[in-house]
Design an enzyme around this catalytic site. Structure first.
Site, PDB file in Angstrom:
ATOM      1  N   GLU A  50       0.817  -1.209   0.000  1.00  0.00           N
ATOM      2  CA  GLU A  50       0.000   0.000   0.000  1.00  0.00           C
ATOM      3  C   GLU A  50       0.853   1.262   0.000  1.00  0.00           C
ATOM      4  O   GLU A  50       0.512   2.263   0.636  1.00  0.00           O
ATOM      5  CB  GLU A  50      -0.996  -0.004   1.172  1.00  0.00           C
ATOM      6  CG  GLU A  50      -2.093  -1.037   1.009  1.00  0.00           C
ATOM      7  CD  GLU A  50      -3.288  -0.808   1.919  1.00  0.00           C
ATOM      8  OE1 GLU A  50      -3.376   0.280   2.522  1.00  0.00           O
ATOM      9  OE2 GLU A  50      -4.129  -1.710   2.017  1.00  0.00           O
ATOM     10  N   HIS A 323      -1.437  -0.814  10.177  1.00  0.00           N
ATOM     11  CA  HIS A 323      -0.785  -2.077  10.528  1.00  0.00           C
ATOM     12  C   HIS A 323       0.548  -1.735  11.200  1.00  0.00           C
ATOM     13  O   HIS A 323       1.130  -0.682  10.931  1.00  0.00           O
ATOM     14  CB  HIS A 323      -0.462  -2.917   9.285  1.00  0.00           C
ATOM     15  CG  HIS A 323      -1.654  -3.531   8.624  1.00  0.00           C
ATOM     16  ND1 HIS A 323      -1.758  -4.877   8.380  1.00  0.00           N
ATOM     17  CD2 HIS A 323      -2.797  -2.979   8.146  1.00  0.00           C
ATOM     18  CE1 HIS A 323      -2.901  -5.137   7.767  1.00  0.00           C
ATOM     19  NE2 HIS A 323      -3.548  -3.993   7.619  1.00  0.00           N
TER      20      HIS A 323
END
Length: 537
Positions: A50, A323
């Site tokens: 990402e 995350h």
């Protein structure tokens, strides 16, 4: 010449860098670069997911250029694949493998198809010998939007993607190279997707090597509830379960009211490690092989695994991503004579997890706060009764402490091909999922095809109506309706002709391979067309 490394430090991180969607993207990704540059131990290989824009990639590269001078940003799909690999050593070869089953353009609000999900592959040489090569595979598989639901329409996609990356990992291992599979796999430990990777490839989930009794999902997941283990704390989920996603330490999982406590000039907000954590889970993984043990007279073993990048942005106070990173240290361990002898005698007996030790249920650790911090700046724990009852786990000794005997055991497990074997029932389940998904997509293909022909009929009918329309405004309405209908029908027609046909073809390829693998696992001989007599549907 530079000395050969005896240890490799690997980092994988989902950066949450979606353009126009992710909050504070530029500031966070720049800080990710700065933290990687000062990390201890210094990383040798970093896999990013990402990281969608070259702007963010270059910002990270500027910060890490002295410790990670080599890097590759991977292009895929209309909006980019979001994958990047950074390395201390030169990247000799690079490619991007796009998954054949890769999301659906019809689910445009989810975007998995539009980012062209796949596997970023890099061949990195760390020494002059032929087998002193690392093959790195960085991926971000399909998001589990419907995970746990009876009709999870994306399960077949995740299974297919795990199958595809397992083939890439196995090919690299067969070449005798050290294999690293890193990324956000969007699966929980020991799920079927997880088992496909570890069963089809001589690699190990580095976290489970050191923490074989770690959780199988969040506390409320059926697989974890079936173990009847106590509800974990936030600290235990980080230290022992490797839960780098969805835990209370990540500020992006806080409520809006809690997030208002963060920002420039505001006091730091901490989370006590004994906070009950029902949602924390492990979605990010590092899978590692051993390299060619015979050629190198030794192999790579797992020395340490940890959750990293948990620090907050120094000014904004927020977590650097939604995350945390997963980090691992691999050590090169020489092949001892006892290991070599044992490899020829010890039969493989499966990769069985260590039995649960109920003595690990201890009393609560103390809450930790910043000096001078009062209770108002601490995220409250809404499950105090679990803390009072002591219903969580704590490890009696650091799991990162390993000695030569454990390293010998790791090498022995590779030498004896001691890894997971999928049962026949697993192949049957995959074939059932393929069948269900194929029926769904065939209906979609047929419906969208008929929609095209229906829109064509509407167009002709409206044009005839224009000819007989009594007023201009009626003709305008008919032309507008026919144009919009035909555009929508044409889009559906193209999807039916192009996308759904190619997806059904990919499903047939996946089915062929699974049927062959099932026959081989059962001691049968694969047929020429890949379809065995046991196929009942």
């Amino acid at each position: 010449m530079e000395e050969l490394p005896t240890e490799l430090n690997i980092v994988t991180l989902n950066c949450w860098g979606l353009k126009f969607i992710s909050k504070l993207r530029n500031e966070r990704l720049a800080e990710i670069g700065r933290q990687l540059a000062i990390a201890d131990p210094s990383p040798h290989i970093v896999c990013l997911q990402e990281c969608f824009t070259q702007e963010d990639y270059k910002a990270i590269r500027r910060e890490t250029r002295f410790i990670l001078p080599y890097g590759k940003f991977y292009f895929s799909g209309p909006f980019g694949g979001g994958l990047a690999i950074l390395s201390k050593w030169p990247i000799e070869e690079s490619t991007l493998f796009r998954y054949p089953l890769n999301g659906r353009p019809t689910a445009f609000w989810r975007g998995d198809w539009y980012v062209g999900k796949g596997v970023a592959c890099a061949k990195i040489r760390y020494g002059p010998a032929a087998k002193q090569v690392i093959e790195v595979f960085c991926t971000h598989t399909h998001s589990p939007y419907e995970a746990g639901q009876p009709d999870d329409s994306y399960l077949a996609q995740r299974l297919a993607q795990s199958w595809e990356i397992s083939k890439l990992l196995r090919g690299a291992a067969e070449r005798g190279h050290l294999v690293l599979g890193c990324g956000d796999f969007n699966m929980i430990p020991m799920s079927l997707e997880h088992q496909l990777v570890t069963a089809n490839t001589p690699v190990r989930d580095v976290w489970r090597v050191l923490h074989p009794d770690s959780s199988l999902g969040p506390a409320d997941h059926p697989a974890e509830k079936a173990r009847r283990r106590p509800i974990p704390t936030a600290g235990f989920n980080i230290e022992e379960n490797g839960a780098a996603s969805d835990g209370p330490y990540c500020t992006w999982r806080w409520t809006k009211e809690q997030q208002k406590l963060l920002g420039p000039g505001k006091p730091p907000v901490t989370v006590p490690p004994d906070t009950i954590d029902r949602r924390g889970k492990r979605l990010d993984y590092i899978f590692a092989g051993s390299g060619d043990i015979a050629s190198l007279n030794g192999g790579w073993v797992v020395k340490a695994a940890r959750v990293g990048m948990m620090m907050r942005h120094p000014e904004l106070g927020c977590s650097l991503s939604d995350h945390f990173a997963v980090e691992a240290t691999l050590a090169f361990h020489p092949l001892s004579s006892s290991s070599a002898q044992s490899s020829s005698k010890a039969p493989p007996n499966g990769n069985k997890p260590a039995p649960a030790d109920e003595s690990l249920i201890l009393k609560a650790p103390p809450k930790i706060r910043q000096p001078g911090q009062d209770d108002a700046s601490t995220i409250p724990d809404t499950d105090d009764k679990y803390v009072q009852d002591g219903t969580y786990l704590q490890s009696p000794t650091p799991s990162s402490i390993r000695d030569n005997s454990s390293f010998d055991a790791q090498l022995l497990s590779f030498l004896t091909a001691d890894h997971l074997q999928l049962p026949t029932s697993a192949y049957d389940f995959i074939l059932q999922e393929i069948h269900k998904y194929r029926l769904r997509e065939e209906k979609q293909k047929k419906w969208r095809g008929w929609h095209f022909f229906g829109s064509l009929a509407v167009l002709v009918g409206c044009l005839v109506g224009v000819w007989w329309s009594p007023a201009n405004y009626v003709a305008f309405v008919l032309v507008l309706v026919s144009s919009l209908s035909f555009v929508a029908g044409t889009v559906d027609g193209l999807m039916s002709l192009l996308f759904f046909r190619s997806e059904l073809g990919a499903l047939r390829e996946f089915e062929w391979e699974v049927v062959n693998a099932k026959l081989s696992a059962g001691g049968g001989v694969p047929t020429a067309d890949g379809e065995g007599e046991e196929r009942g549907w």
